[in-house]
Design a protein around this motif. Structure first.
Motif, short mmCIF file in Angstrom:
data_model
loop_
_atom_site.label_atom_id
_atom_site.label_comp_id
_atom_site.label_asym_id
_atom_site.label_seq_id
_atom_site.Cartn_x
_atom_site.Cartn_y
_atom_site.Cartn_z
N LEU A 292 53.04 32.78 46.64
CA LEU A 292 51.61 32.48 46.47
C LEU A 292 50.96 32.30 47.84
CD1 LEU A 292 49.08 31.64 44.94
CD2 LEU A 292 50.13 29.40 44.55
N LEU A 293 51.60 31.53 48.69
CA LEU A 293 51.06 31.28 50.04
C LEU A 293 52.19 31.45 51.05
CD1 LEU A 293 48.55 30.14 51.67
CD2 LEU A 293 49.72 27.94 51.55
N GLU A 294 51.86 32.10 52.15
CA GLU A 294 52.88 32.37 53.16
C GLU A 294 52.26 32.22 54.54
OE1 GLU A 294 54.51 36.24 52.57
OE2 GLU A 294 56.22 35.88 53.88
N ALA A 295 53.00 31.66 55.46
CA ALA A 295 52.59 31.64 56.88
C ALA A 295 53.66 32.36 57.68
CB ALA A 295 52.46 30.20 57.37
N ASP B 182 49.11 35.63 48.05
CA ASP B 182 49.62 36.72 47.20
C ASP B 182 50.01 37.94 48.04
OD1 ASP B 182 49.38 35.42 44.76
OD2 ASP B 182 47.29 36.01 44.53
N GLY B 183 50.49 37.71 49.23
CA GLY B 183 50.93 38.81 50.09
C GLY B 183 49.80 39.51 50.82
N VAL B 184 48.55 39.03 50.65
CA VAL B 184 47.40 39.66 51.30
C VAL B 184 46.93 38.77 52.45
CG1 VAL B 184 45.02 40.45 50.96
CG2 VAL B 184 46.69 40.67 49.11
N PRO B 185 46.72 39.34 53.65
CA PRO B 185 46.28 38.51 54.77
C PRO B 185 44.96 37.80 54.47
CG PRO B 185 46.91 40.69 55.54
CD PRO B 185 46.89 40.75 54.04
N ALA B 186 44.93 36.48 54.73
CA ALA B 186 43.70 35.72 54.52
C ALA B 186 42.85 35.69 55.77
CB ALA B 186 44.04 34.30 54.09
N LEU C 86 56.55 29.69 56.80
CA LEU C 86 56.83 28.95 55.57
C LEU C 86 56.29 29.75 54.40
CD1 LEU C 86 53.91 27.61 54.59
CD2 LEU C 86 54.47 25.94 56.33
N SER C 87 56.73 29.38 53.20
CA SER C 87 56.18 30.03 52.00
C SER C 87 56.19 29.03 50.85
CB SER C 87 56.99 31.28 51.65
OG SER C 87 58.30 30.92 51.31
N VAL C 88 55.23 29.23 49.95
CA VAL C 88 55.10 28.36 48.77
C VAL C 88 55.08 29.26 47.54
CG1 VAL C 88 53.82 26.47 47.72
CG2 VAL C 88 53.59 26.90 50.17
N GLU C 89 56.00 29.00 46.62
CA GLU C 89 56.05 29.78 45.39
C GLU C 89 55.12 29.16 44.35
OE1 GLU C 89 57.76 32.53 45.30
OE2 GLU C 89 58.76 32.25 47.23
#
Ligand code: SF4
Length: 352
Positions: free
Chosen positions: A5-8, A80-84, A41-44
């Motif tokens: 859902l969220l990734e850095a 969702d894998g899309v750059p914010a 980091l990542s958040v599922e």
């Protein structure tokens, strides 16, 4: 969909500090504070990531970067894998509403002159709910969701306790129908019994709504209760991360061990700054090599010169420490794996 859902990825935020008079005279380059440095980091979906560290570790700056309230100097935030941010960020920007925030002090986010109903209604209006009746009805539902009767919409923040105001902040965040909430020290200003109630509320909402959380705190005991994954930050860098159960059962990094020693259980925790030996070094002049070496009871010669990289130390667990390097140093100090403050002669910055 497989992406988190969220990734850095490689997220960094550096601040140039103003030059002192001596630096001007000496024509020295301005100093840089690396508040967040190359963090991944990542958040599922539906899971809780805890971020822990002392004051000055960069955890709140990291939270603002994840919320896109600050621009990163390097790296990316993806939803969702899309750059914010950066090229191709439009779709990510549209998803900003998916990520809401709950702060430590609800006073800063709630207008004392507005009723709590109006504060929540504001978010619904911004979200495009045009019917006043529909907004009022939704405000009542949200208040009930956080444990208040709908009639309390007419109360002002000053009529509520600290825990009550935090519930309103949560209702306000929920009004945007987020999929993830970044909670920055959301219970640290509350009494212990109220802390437990608010944490219960976070957990119930996660079960009912499938929310994901990024929980930022100085207190590992809070994360022991609520987190699925934990990231430990020290001077802006990740020193350990992994599944919460594994990290709490067998912390690998001496800093994580020190934080755990400071927080034996929820309700008996103390400020980490008072129990990890020595002071946090000046973040603008971090020690060379391993930045924890000035406080570490296991410090070796290599620690003073060479920065350890994150290496896998267990299932899903990673640690940045030469004790766990592959291959390990030839002469490891004797240790039973438990943190003890370094003796004064080995650690000149340790508190007496
Ligand atoms: S790398 Fe060395 S100084 Fe740093 S935490 Fe590990 S043992 Fe301690």
């Amino acid at each position: 969909m497989n992406s988190p859902l969220l990734e850095a990825r490689g997220l960094s935020r550096h601040y140039a500090l103003p030059r002192s008079a001596r630096q001007w005279l000496g024509r020295r380059a301005p100093r840089t504070l690396r508040a967040v440095d190359e963090v991944d980091l990542s958040v599922e979906r539906g899971r809780t990531l805890g971020i822990v560290g002392e004051t000055g570790s960069g955890k709140s700056t990291l939270g603002r970067l994840l919320l896109q309230l600050e621009r990163a100097d390097a790296g990316q935030v993806l939803v969702d894998g899309v750059p914010a941010t950066g090229p191709g960020a439009d779709a990510g920007r549209r998803r900003r509403r998916d990520i809401q925030v709950v702060l430590q002090d609800p006073y800063t986010s709630l207008n004392p002159y507005l009723t709590i109903g109006s504060a929540i209604e504001e978010v619904l209006t911004v979200g495009g709910m045009t019917s006043r009746d529909a907004r009022r009805e939704r405000v009542g539902e949200l208040l009930e969701q956080v444990g208040f009767p709908a009639e309390w919409a007419e109360r002002k923040p000053g009529q509520l306790s600290g825990g009550g105001r935090q519930r309103v902040s949560i209702a306000r965040a929920l009004a945007a129908e987020p999929r993830l909430i970044v909670a920055d020290e959301p219970v640290s200003a509350l009494d212990v019994s109220v802390q437990a109630q608010v944490l219960n509320l976070f957990q119930r909402l996660q079960r009912e709504l499938g929310l994901a959380y990024v929980f930022i705190t100085h207190d590992l005991a809070v994360l022991e209760r609520i987190a699925d994954e934990v990231v430990v930050l020290y001077l802006g860098r990740v020193v350990e991360r992994g599944p919460a159960d594994k990290l709490f059962a067998a912390p690998k990094h001496p800093y994580t061990q020190a934080l755990l020693a400071a927080a034996p259980s929820l309700g008996r925790s103390r400020s980490t700054s008072s129990v990890v030996a020595g002071e946090l070094p000046d973040p603008a002049s971090p020690p060379p090599g391993c930045t924890f070496h000035t406080r570490c009871p296991f410090v070796m010669e290599v620690c003073r010169t060479t920065r350890p990289r994150l290496t896998t130390t267990g299932e899903g667990q990673q640690t940045a420490c030469h004790l766990h390097a592959d291959p390990a140093p030839a002469s490891l100090p004797p240790t039973d794996g438990r943190y003890r403050p370094a003796p004064p002669e080995a650690n000149p910055t340790a508190a007496p």
